[in-house]
Design an enzyme around this catalytic site. Structure first.
Site, PDB file in Angstrom:
ATOM      1  CG  HIS A  96     -24.367   4.479 -20.681  1.00  7.33           C
ATOM      2  ND1 HIS A  96     -24.649   5.915 -20.816  1.00  7.33           N
ATOM      3  CD2 HIS A  96     -24.398   4.236 -19.442  1.00  7.33           C
ATOM      4  CE1 HIS A  96     -24.612   6.383 -19.587  1.00  7.33           C
ATOM      5  NE2 HIS A  96     -24.633   5.411 -18.574  1.00  7.33           N
TER       6      HIS A  96
ATOM      7  CG  HIS B 162     -24.330   1.641 -15.142  1.00 10.43           C
ATOM      8  ND1 HIS B 162     -23.385   2.527 -14.693  1.00 10.43           N
ATOM      9  CD2 HIS B 162     -25.238   2.269 -16.035  1.00 10.43           C
ATOM     10  CE1 HIS B 162     -23.486   3.555 -15.079  1.00 10.43           C
ATOM     11  NE2 HIS B 162     -24.509   3.596 -15.863  1.00 10.43           N
ATOM     12  CG  PHE B 163     -23.299  -5.825 -17.380  1.00  4.33           C
ATOM     13  CD1 PHE B 163     -24.753  -5.298 -17.432  1.00  4.33           C
ATOM     14  CD2 PHE B 163     -22.419  -6.334 -18.479  1.00  4.33           C
ATOM     15  CE1 PHE B 163     -25.271  -5.252 -18.779  1.00  4.33           C
ATOM     16  CE2 PHE B 163     -23.155  -6.312 -19.581  1.00  4.33           C
ATOM     17  CZ  PHE B 163     -24.571  -5.978 -19.805  1.00  4.33           C
TER      18      PHE B 163
ATOM     19  CG  ASN C 173     -21.229   3.873 -12.117  1.00  2.22           C
ATOM     20  OD1 ASN C 173     -21.280   3.176 -13.172  1.00  2.22           O
ATOM     21  ND2 ASN C 173     -22.368   4.333 -11.946  1.00  2.22           N
TER      22      ASN C 173
ATOM     23  CG  HIS D 297     -24.229  11.751 -15.601  1.00  2.00           C
ATOM     24  ND1 HIS D 297     -25.030  10.632 -15.476  1.00  2.00           N
ATOM     25  CD2 HIS D 297     -25.017  12.656 -15.314  1.00  2.00           C
ATOM     26  CE1 HIS D 297     -26.296  10.883 -14.874  1.00  2.00           C
ATOM     27  NE2 HIS D 297     -26.096  12.281 -14.681  1.00  2.00           N
TER      28      HIS D 297
ATOM     29  CG  HIS E 274     -27.731   9.845 -19.922  1.00  2.00           C
ATOM     30  ND1 HIS E 274     -27.357  10.815 -19.290  1.00  2.00           N
ATOM     31  CD2 HIS E 274     -27.150   8.774 -19.101  1.00  2.00           C
ATOM     32  CE1 HIS E 274     -26.535  10.973 -18.527  1.00  2.00           C
ATOM     33  NE2 HIS E 274     -26.396   9.320 -18.214  1.00  2.00           N
TER      34      HIS E 274
ATOM     35  CG  ASP F 147     -27.952   4.928 -18.458  1.00  2.00           C
ATOM     36  OD1 ASP F 147     -27.001   4.204 -17.519  1.00  2.00           O
ATOM     37  OD2 ASP F 147     -28.249   5.844 -17.973  1.00  2.00           O
TER      38      ASP F 147
HETATM   39 ZN   LIG Z   1     -25.362   5.425 -16.842  1.00  2.00          ZN
END
Ligand SMILES: [Zn+2]
Length: 440
Positions: free
Chosen positions: A68, A70-71, A103, A187, A236, A302
């Site tokens: 998990h 987010h790049f 996202n 999520h 998470h 995350d």
């Molecule tokens: Zn996330």
């Protein structure tokens, strides 16, 4: 006593890594033979050694998988990260595979968007990348599933997600996804249980505004709606009662290092604003106890960095998320060194289980697995300092904590980190799950 995994097939190996590894319940000397294909060929005594790399009494571990991150590539106007910078942090933190979330802007919810994202991985990624997709339009779901690595669903609004899955659409969507065979990460927060988050001015108030009850309600709804065939995973988890509930339901889930190590403080700023929020001491301690007891199947970072000026501005306007891919394994290896958590628990929840969840032949030191390996010196403790990390965002919520960074990182038998510096080429590829039986 050596635990040989069958005879070495013989002939010179492309590489023999010699050191110590966790085998048969303790650290013991091993020789790991790697074939030309970058896979582990044998573990134990190697008869006919080719190129030999001996790390002495340092410890060889499998590289971790971070389910998990987010790049946020392409980064958009406020972005401070990319696949190139994010995967170098992963490599330096001992993570050999990242699951990149959809996202971004544009959201990855079509084959075209997935193609564009794949093009951004090729030639730029230091480690392998598995791409999550958002479900998008129902008629295109099959085509998307044939190309994506996994799906991500949001049951509440969060960064980049203004339209979460409406409750009445959830059962139908999960039913369609169950037939496609890909892992689905959720999520799980129920926005109908949120208090007015605009009134929250610090992390403790953020915790009250998006309370544990919102997570419990969303998981309840998810468990009711999920068909048995669905490969579902809850992102998470922050509430100990959910550990028990998800385990008895046989559902995969993850906890993050920030929820395991940090608590919501009224005197902290929006650097510590994250979704779900950091919790109080009772939840945090309960999650840590569950983790050290081996009850948390996966740990994931995350990783979600934002520029410092946006995080230190007004709390209600600040975006949620913290960086963490570079520090996840090093922080927990320091906890191993201090006797706070057993090494096999860390190996299971950061290396083995996440790789298995994504259908990848890595995360174990065993024949047939990819030679994605780390070398760790447990004596080489250091302190996390943002200016020594490699995140362009330039800050970390773990400033000042003890960590043990890997000295070396090998990808398919090729060294990409030496003496704690990235020395590789951007040879990471896009991978997809393969749930055919893996090597043992
Ligand atoms: Zn996330």
């Amino acid at each position: 006593v050596r635990h040989d995994d069958g005879p070495d097939p013989g002939g010179p190996a492309a590489l023999v890594l010699a050191g110590r590894a966790w085998r048969g319940g303790r650290l013991e000397p091993v020789e790991i033979a790697v074939g030309e294909d970058g896979r582990i060929r044998s573990v134990g005594r190697v008869r006919d050694a080719g190129r030999r790399h001996d790390v002495g009494d340092r410890v060889i571990l499998p590289a971790a998988t971070d389910l998990h991150v987010h790049f946020r590539d392409p980064p958009g106007p406020t972005g401070v990260e990319s696949i190139a910078t994010g995967t170098v942090q992963a490599a330096l933190g001992g993570v050999g595979l990242v699951g990149e979330m959809p996202n971004t802007s544009p959201e990855v919810s079509s084959v075209d968007a997935l193609d564009a994202k794949e093009a951004r991985v090729r030639g730029r990624a230091a480690v392998d990348v598995l791409l999550y997709a958002s479900p998008g339009s129902p008629s295109a779901l099959g085509a998307l599933a044939a190309r994506a690595g996994a799906f991500k669903l949001y049951l509440s609004p969060t960064t980049g997600i203004d339209r979460p899955v409406p409750p009445e659409e959830l059962p139908g969507l999960l039913g369609r996804l169950a037939g496609l065979g890909l892992p689905v990460t959720v999520h799980a927060e129920d926005p109908s249980r949120f208090l007015d988050p605009r009134k929250a001015e610090n992390p403790a108030a953020w915790n009250r505004a998006r309370p544990p009850a919102a997570e419990e309600a969303a998981v309840e709804r998810l468990l009711k709606a999920a068909p048995p065939a669905l490969r579902v995973h809850v992102a998470h988890v922050t509430v100990p009662s959910l550990v028990t509930k998800l385990r008895s339901a046989g559902v995969s889930f993850e906890a993050t290092p920030h929820h395991l190590l940090l608590e919501a403080k009224a005197k902290a700023d929006a650097r510590f604003k994250v979704n779900p929020p950091l919790r109080g001491p009772a939840e945090r301690t309960g999650m840590w106890e569950a983790f050290r007891a081996g009850q948390i199947p996966c740990v994931a970072s995350d990783h979600a960095p934002h520029a410092l000026d946006r995080k230190q501005g007004p709390f209600d306007l600040a975006p949620s998320g913290v960086p963490g891919v570079e520090t996840m394994l090093p922080l927990l290896l320091a906890e191993v060194r201090r006797g706070e958590v057993p090494l096999p628990v860390v190996l299971s929840s950061l290396c083995d289980r996440p790789a298995r969840w994504l259908g990848q032949p890595m995360g174990r030191i065993a024949p047939g697995h990819r030679a994605n390996l780390l070398v760790v010196d447990f004596r080489a403790r250091s302190t996390v300092r943002a200016d020594r990390l490699h995140a362009p965002a330039g800050w970390t919520p773990f400033e000042g904590r003890e960590a043990i960074f890997p000295v070396e990182h090998w990808r398919d038998g090729e060294r990409i980190v030496a003496d704690g510096e990235f020395v590789g080429r951007p040879g990471g590829t896009v991978v997809r799950p393969d749930f055919a039986p893996q090597p043992p």
